[in-house]
Design a protein around this motif. Structure first.
Motif, mmCIF file in Angstrom:
data_model
loop_
_atom_site.group_PDB
_atom_site.id
_atom_site.type_symbol
_atom_site.label_atom_id
_atom_site.label_comp_id
_atom_site.label_asym_id
_atom_site.label_seq_id
_atom_site.Cartn_x
_atom_site.Cartn_y
_atom_site.Cartn_z
ATOM 1 N N VAL A 78 39.614 -11.969 -24.703
ATOM 2 C CA VAL A 78 39.785 -12.669 -23.420
ATOM 3 C C VAL A 78 39.943 -14.171 -23.648
ATOM 4 C CG1 VAL A 78 38.651 -13.240 -21.236
ATOM 5 C CG2 VAL A 78 38.577 -10.895 -22.093
ATOM 6 N N ASP A 79 39.185 -14.719 -24.588
ATOM 7 C CA ASP A 79 39.288 -16.160 -24.880
ATOM 8 C C ASP A 79 40.680 -16.543 -25.373
ATOM 9 O OD1 ASP A 79 36.674 -16.534 -24.150
ATOM 10 O OD2 ASP A 79 35.882 -16.500 -26.195
ATOM 11 N N ALA A 80 41.373 -15.610 -26.013
ATOM 12 C CA ALA A 80 42.685 -15.912 -26.597
ATOM 13 C C ALA A 80 43.839 -15.653 -25.632
ATOM 14 C CB ALA A 80 42.895 -15.076 -27.861
ATOM 15 N N ILE A 81 43.548 -15.114 -24.448
ATOM 16 C CA ILE A 81 44.622 -14.728 -23.526
ATOM 17 C C ILE A 81 45.496 -15.931 -23.135
ATOM 18 C CG2 ILE A 81 45.066 -14.000 -21.143
ATOM 19 C CD1 ILE A 81 42.939 -11.871 -21.493
ATOM 20 N N ASP A 82 44.879 -17.089 -22.875
ATOM 21 C CA ASP A 82 45.657 -18.269 -22.468
ATOM 22 C C ASP A 82 46.631 -18.692 -23.565
ATOM 23 O OD1 ASP A 82 44.433 -18.374 -20.016
ATOM 24 O OD2 ASP A 82 42.884 -19.793 -20.652
ATOM 25 N N GLU A 83 46.152 -18.700 -24.808
ATOM 26 C CA GLU A 83 47.023 -19.088 -25.922
ATOM 27 C C GLU A 83 48.154 -18.082 -26.097
ATOM 28 O OE1 GLU A 83 46.729 -20.238 -30.705
ATOM 29 O OE2 GLU A 83 44.927 -19.706 -29.554
ATOM 30 N N VAL A 84 47.810 -16.794 -25.994
ATOM 31 C CA VAL A 84 48.830 -15.741 -26.101
ATOM 32 C C VAL A 84 49.860 -15.892 -24.992
ATOM 33 C CG1 VAL A 84 49.232 -13.260 -25.857
ATOM 34 C CG2 VAL A 84 47.343 -14.081 -27.270
ATOM 35 N N GLN A 85 49.374 -16.161 -23.773
ATOM 36 C CA GLN A 85 50.279 -16.307 -22.639
ATOM 37 C C GLN A 85 51.196 -17.513 -22.818
ATOM 38 O OE1 GLN A 85 50.689 -14.089 -20.519
ATOM 39 N NE2 GLN A 85 51.944 -15.039 -18.933
ATOM 40 N N GLY A 86 50.684 -18.568 -23.459
ATOM 41 C CA GLY A 86 51.517 -19.745 -23.720
ATOM 42 C C GLY A 86 52.690 -19.400 -24.627
ATOM 43 N N TYR A 87 52.432 -18.650 -25.700
ATOM 44 C CA TYR A 87 53.517 -18.208 -26.573
ATOM 45 C C TYR A 87 54.511 -17.334 -25.808
ATOM 46 C CZ TYR A 87 50.662 -19.714 -30.555
ATOM 47 O OH TYR A 87 49.939 -20.456 -31.464
ATOM 48 N N LYS A 88 53.981 -16.467 -24.958
ATOM 49 C CA LYS A 88 54.849 -15.528 -24.224
ATOM 50 C C LYS A 88 55.770 -16.270 -23.252
ATOM 51 C CE LYS A 88 54.689 -11.316 -21.402
ATOM 52 N NZ LYS A 88 55.720 -11.778 -20.475
ATOM 53 N N VAL A 89 55.210 -17.253 -22.536
ATOM 54 C CA VAL A 89 56.012 -18.025 -21.564
ATOM 55 C C VAL A 89 57.135 -18.778 -22.284
ATOM 56 C CG1 VAL A 89 55.964 -19.991 -19.981
ATOM 57 C CG2 VAL A 89 54.179 -18.235 -19.850
ATOM 58 N N GLN A 90 56.819 -19.406 -23.409
ATOM 59 C CA GLN A 90 57.843 -20.138 -24.164
ATOM 60 C C GLN A 90 58.929 -19.192 -24.689
ATOM 61 O OE1 GLN A 90 56.330 -23.218 -27.029
ATOM 62 N NE2 GLN A 90 54.321 -22.562 -26.293
ATOM 63 N N ALA A 91 58.499 -18.024 -25.192
ATOM 64 C CA ALA A 91 59.470 -17.061 -25.723
ATOM 65 C C ALA A 91 60.353 -16.501 -24.603
ATOM 66 C CB ALA A 91 58.741 -15.925 -26.436
ATOM 67 N N ASP A 92 59.767 -16.249 -23.438
ATOM 68 C CA ASP A 92 60.550 -15.745 -22.299
ATOM 69 C C ASP A 92 61.582 -16.773 -21.853
ATOM 70 O OD1 ASP A 92 59.105 -13.410 -22.355
ATOM 71 O OD2 ASP A 92 57.815 -13.913 -20.651
ATOM 72 N N GLU A 93 61.190 -18.045 -21.872
ATOM 73 C CA GLU A 93 62.114 -19.112 -21.489
ATOM 74 C C GLU A 93 63.284 -19.189 -22.479
ATOM 75 O OE1 GLU A 93 63.927 -21.984 -19.422
ATOM 76 O OE2 GLU A 93 62.126 -20.902 -18.776
ATOM 77 N N LEU A 94 62.989 -19.030 -23.758
ATOM 78 C CA LEU A 94 64.056 -19.029 -24.762
ATOM 79 C C LEU A 94 64.955 -17.801 -24.605
ATOM 80 C CD1 LEU A 94 62.197 -20.285 -27.980
ATOM 81 C CD2 LEU A 94 63.785 -21.550 -26.515
ATOM 82 N N ASP A 95 64.385 -16.675 -24.189
ATOM 83 C CA ASP A 95 65.203 -15.479 -23.918
ATOM 84 C C ASP A 95 66.257 -15.756 -22.853
ATOM 85 O OD1 ASP A 95 64.517 -13.451 -25.679
ATOM 86 O OD2 ASP A 95 62.789 -12.791 -24.500
#
Length: 351
Positions: free
Chosen positions: A68-85
């Motif tokens: 749960v503590d890592a969810i924000d960091e994981v979500q940050g990577y996901k948002v950046q990757a989705d934007e690049l998609d």
């Protein structure tokens, strides 16, 4: 030269192998439930950020704290990757248009522009892949490990209540006494129902979706049935008594029931299951006794006796004299009438 009918089926190893396989499959199913709970918490925290503190206040959910503590960091990577998609999709459309234009004109400059655009898209794809990999690696690192989730952690304590502790080495296997202790209705029911009980405890404080609760009940029901069907088989062949025809017929029926149930969800069977299905009953019909009388249990017991006897002779320095003393002690224990005499060898007629 030995013939096939002179070979006794290894009942002890069949029971150990099949019980271990059934337990490992049950353990994997419970681990999968833990991962489903983890995935639900991920969705819940993203959808309702305020629920994070409430989730972590539940001591039963502490195994998911790191995740749960890592969810924000994981979500940050996901948002950046989705934007690049989205950027990649736009650039690929632009490349398709440039390629169409190049077909209409013979222009070196247009080709240079196309190649530069293609190189830029390749760089974006590379950056996107790096972000996806970071997201995947972080999730893998903080994900609840096998046996550490709130549901899977319940299994070992249940077995300890019946004085069963898995071997620390040899793939955390069991020994023969473990199998005998666990293959009874009460241990089986307590082991499998521990999943349902723990799920109920989790649901008291958390609004878990109905499908997760139902999955927990289904896992318990399915594996309880498997264990109990195999327990009938184990009890039918692992004793040392005489086997009446009716008992052998019942064992054959029980083995068919177990294998039929196992095959409903499993595409392959182990070599131990093959031995159980195809060789146990013919062996018992031929010799008329349970495998506890015929198979390797007696030899295993002899190993234990020799290990115990050797403790009293280990102070003898000469290894030959030490071995002679151990053998003599064993002879006195099992056949005192033959002490000091050498029995005549019995000739065996090989058919």
């Amino acid at each position: 030269m030995f013939h096939h009918f002179q070979v006794i089926v290894p009942g002890l190893h069949i029971s150990l192998g099949i019980f271990l396989r059934l337990y490992q499959e049950f353990e994997a199913a419970v681990q999968d439930l833990d991962l489903k709970v983890q995935a639900y918490l991920h969705t819940l925290v993203l959808g309702e950020p305020a629920s994070r503190e409430e989730i972590m206040a539940d001591p039963h959910l502490q195994p998911f704290q790191q995740y749960v503590d890592a969810i924000d960091e994981v979500q940050g990577y996901k948002v950046q990757a989705d934007e690049l998609d989205r950027t990649i999709e736009e650039q690929e459309d632009e490349l398709a248009f440039l390629a169409y234009q190049n077909e209409q004109v013979d222009d070196d400059m247009a080709e240079v522009v196309f190649q530069e655009s293609a190189s830029m898209v390749a760089d974006i794809v590379k950056r996107r892949d790096i972000l996806r990999k970071k997201e995947e690696d972080l999730l893998s690192k903080v994900s609840v490990k096998p046996g550490k989730g709130p549901l899977a952690k319940e299994l070992e304590p249940v077995m300890k209540n019946f004085n069963v502790r898995r071997e620390m080495y040899h793939s955390r296997t069991f020994v023969g006494n473990h199998v005998n202790k666990m293959l009874h209705d009460k241990p089986i029911e307590e082991l499998t129902s521990s999943v349902v009980k723990k799920m109920g405890t989790l649901c008291e404080k958390n609004d878990f979706p109905l499908y997760i609760i139902q999955l927990g009940k289904e896992v318990a029901r399915k594996h309880e049935k498997r264990f109990k069907l195999f327990a009938k088989c184990h009890k039918g062949y692992s004793h040392g008594g005489r086997m009446e025809e009716s008992q052998t017929d019942q064992l054959e029926h029980d083995i068919k029931d177990f294998m039929s149930e196992y095959r409903t969800d499993s595409k392959t069977v182990s070599i131990k299951m093959h031995l159980l299905e195809d060789h146990v009953v013919p062996c018992l019909r031929k010799w008329g006794f349970g495998l506890g009388f015929l198979a390797e249990q007696g030899i295993e017991e002899t190993h234990a006796q020799f290990n115990l006897l050797s403790q009293s002779t280990r102070s003898i320095a000469n290894p030959v004299e030490r071995l002679k003393s151990t053998l003599k002690s064993h002879l006195v224990k099992v056949s005192p009438d033959h002490t000091g005499t050498i029995p005549e060898p019995v000739k065996r007629k090989i058919v």
